[in-house]
Design a protein around this motif. Structure first.
Motif, PDB file in Angstrom:
ATOM      1  N   LEU A   1       3.184  -5.258 -28.882  1.00 22.57           N
ATOM      2  CA  LEU A   1       3.424  -6.526 -29.576  1.00 22.57           C
ATOM      3  C   LEU A   1       2.634  -6.609 -30.880  1.00 22.57           C
ATOM      4  O   LEU A   1       3.142  -7.094 -31.896  1.00 22.57           O
ATOM      5  N   LEU A   2       1.396  -6.140 -30.857  1.00 25.49           N
ATOM      6  CA  LEU A   2       0.539  -6.224 -32.044  1.00 25.49           C
ATOM      7  C   LEU A   2       1.138  -5.441 -33.209  1.00 25.49           C
ATOM      8  O   LEU A   2       1.093  -5.884 -34.361  1.00 25.49           O
ATOM      9  N   VAL A   3       1.721  -4.279 -32.920  1.00 28.17           N
ATOM     10  CA  VAL A   3       2.320  -3.447 -33.963  1.00 28.17           C
ATOM     11  C   VAL A   3       3.758  -3.871 -34.252  1.00 28.17           C
ATOM     12  O   VAL A   3       4.187  -3.948 -35.415  1.00 28.17           O
ATOM     13  N   GLY A   4       4.512  -4.172 -33.207  1.00 26.35           N
ATOM     14  CA  GLY A   4       5.940  -4.421 -33.366  1.00 26.35           C
ATOM     15  C   GLY A   4       6.293  -5.758 -33.983  1.00 26.35           C
ATOM     16  O   GLY A   4       7.239  -5.857 -34.780  1.00 26.35           O
ATOM     17  N   LEU A   5       5.553  -6.816 -33.653  1.00 24.30           N
ATOM     18  CA  LEU A   5       5.895  -8.146 -34.163  1.00 24.30           C
ATOM     19  C   LEU A   5       5.888  -8.214 -35.691  1.00 24.30           C
ATOM     20  O   LEU A   5       6.857  -8.704 -36.291  1.00 24.30           O
ATOM     21  N   PRO A   6       4.836  -7.728 -36.375  1.00 26.32           N
ATOM     22  CA  PRO A   6       4.868  -7.798 -37.855  1.00 26.32           C
ATOM     23  C   PRO A   6       5.965  -6.923 -38.469  1.00 26.32           C
ATOM     24  O   PRO A   6       6.519  -7.274 -39.513  1.00 26.32           O
ATOM     25  N   LEU A   7       6.275  -5.796 -37.818  1.00 20.64           N
ATOM     26  CA  LEU A   7       7.305  -4.910 -38.366  1.00 20.64           C
ATOM     27  C   LEU A   7       8.676  -5.556 -38.345  1.00 20.64           C
ATOM     28  O   LEU A   7       9.492  -5.367 -39.255  1.00 20.64           O
TER      29      LEU A   7
END
Length: 389
Positions: free
Chosen positions: A204-210
């Motif tokens: 979630l930490l990496v995927g949400l901003p992407l």
């Protein structure tokens, strides 16, 4: 039997959620009295170890201690009930406060008082954290350097870089010191569950901003902002202030609205992270509250579940303890920068404002008043000062 345990957990945590004023340090005192002294769910040694675990993690330490105790007592659902009872009273109160403000039902003089009291509260927190987290010259230097860097490069990514750099410096300076003795905890979370929690946390930490540029949704943006901030805040609730401020001001709200919510959060019991309920209401209404609060606290759940199976091994490592010393000193610096901007520059406009701030600080530090009482006094004085301007 399980149902009885769940009712017991919800009853105890809700009582704490309604009465735990005074910030994270005070919360831990309330927790000890309720869970160790009164209910005897665990002993002092186990409680101290849980507190150490949660201070190691980013996020609200008092909420994470409550979640951990709930998990020990009633499994994962027990952890949820413990969080729910401790958190919801504050969320509801701050949501109602946001409704009053946005409907124009709250006098601006009272708002000014709430902004001013934030100066005293942050200064008080800074004093306490500085004594415990920056007790020697190297860590004072880390704190001063962190504050200077944040003020000169005021971005969320700069804060993350500073925390990482502070951890590296701490490791270099303190890695040869002996780690404290640890007590092994009997934990019911499996390593498989822990690994799944870590995978979801980082995913979630990496995927949400992407995905945010692709998904054009207010509610997705709210989830991304609050999840990301809840994942990287070391040092507890006060440190969340500058991170959230840079995410939501001025795109979602004015600086005055933001600081007023922070002041109001001092007047209610429970964790300061429930400021997310106030901000979520302004950003997205009732659904915004739900999304912001879930996103803000979800990292805490995932981190606690992820670290519990491995904690007995991890915290005995001298390198981990050394890095944490640097990180904690960096946190003091971030809070020092926040005391100036946005807190002081937004709240202190005329000499009368500074008089109220000094009085509030004195009541907190020297007269030992409960923060909620100081908040009420400052709100009244702010309204009175505004009326005579």
């Amino acid at each position: 039997m399980a149902n009885k345990k769940y009712i017991e957990i919800l009853k105890a945590s809700t009582k704490l959620g309604l009465t735990s004023f005074g910030g994270p340090t005070a919360h831990l005192g309330y927790f000890r009295e309720e869970y160790v002294a009164k209910r005897k769910w665990l002993d002092d040694k186990a409680y101290a170890d849980l507190v150490a675990l949660c201070q190691f993690l980013p996020g609200p330490a008092s909420s994470q201690v409550g979640i951990s105790i709930g998990i020990l007592r009633g499994g994962l659902f027990g952890g949820f009930l413990s969080w729910f009872g401790f958190t919801m009273p504050s969320v509801i109160l701050l949501m109602l406060f946001a409704l009053l403000i946005t409907n124009g039902s709250f006098d601006s003089g009272w708002l000014q008082g709430l902004k001013i009291v934030a100066v005293a509260v942050v200064a008080h927190a800074l004093l306490g954290m500085g004594k415990s987290l920056a007790p020697d010259k190297p860590r004072v230097a880390i704190a001063v350097g962190a504050a200077s860097a944040i003020l000169l490069v005021p971005t969320a990514w700069a804060q993350i870089a500073i925390i990482i750099l502070a951890g590296i410096i701490g490791y270099v300076l303190y890695r040869k010191e002996k780690a404290p003795d640890t007590i092994r905890l009997a934990l019911a979370v499996s390593k498989k569950t822990g690994m799944a929690a870590w995978a979801l946390f980082f995913g979630l930490l990496v995927g949400l901003p992407l995905l945010r540029p692709v998904i054009d949704s207010v509610y997705y943006a709210i989830f991304d902002i609050f999840y990301r901030v809840g994942s990287i805040v070391f040092g507890g609730g006060h440190v969340v202030l500058p991170m959230l401020e840079r995410e939501v001001v001025p795109v979602w709200m004015s600086p005055d609205l933001f600081i007023s919510g922070y002041g109001a959060a001092q007047a209610v019991p429970g964790p300061l992270f429930t400021l997310s309920g106030y901000l979520g209401q302004i950003m997205g209404g009732g659904l915004g509250v739900l999304i912001a609060v879930v996103a803000m606290f979800l990292p805490s759940f995932l981190l606690v579940i992820g670290i519990l199976p491995f904690w007995n091994t991890v915290r005995s490592k001298p390198g981990v303890q050394a890095a944490l010393k640097g990180v904690n000193a960096g946190v003091v610096g971030i809070l020092l920068a926040a005391l100036y901007d946005p807190v002081f520059v937004s709240a202190i406009q005329v000499p009368a404002d500074f008089v109220i701030a000094i009085l509030s600080f004195a009541l907190l530090v020297y007269f030992k008043w409960a923060p909620w009482k100081v908040v009420l006094v400052a709100a009244v004085l702010g309204a009175a000062a505004y009326a005579f301007q």
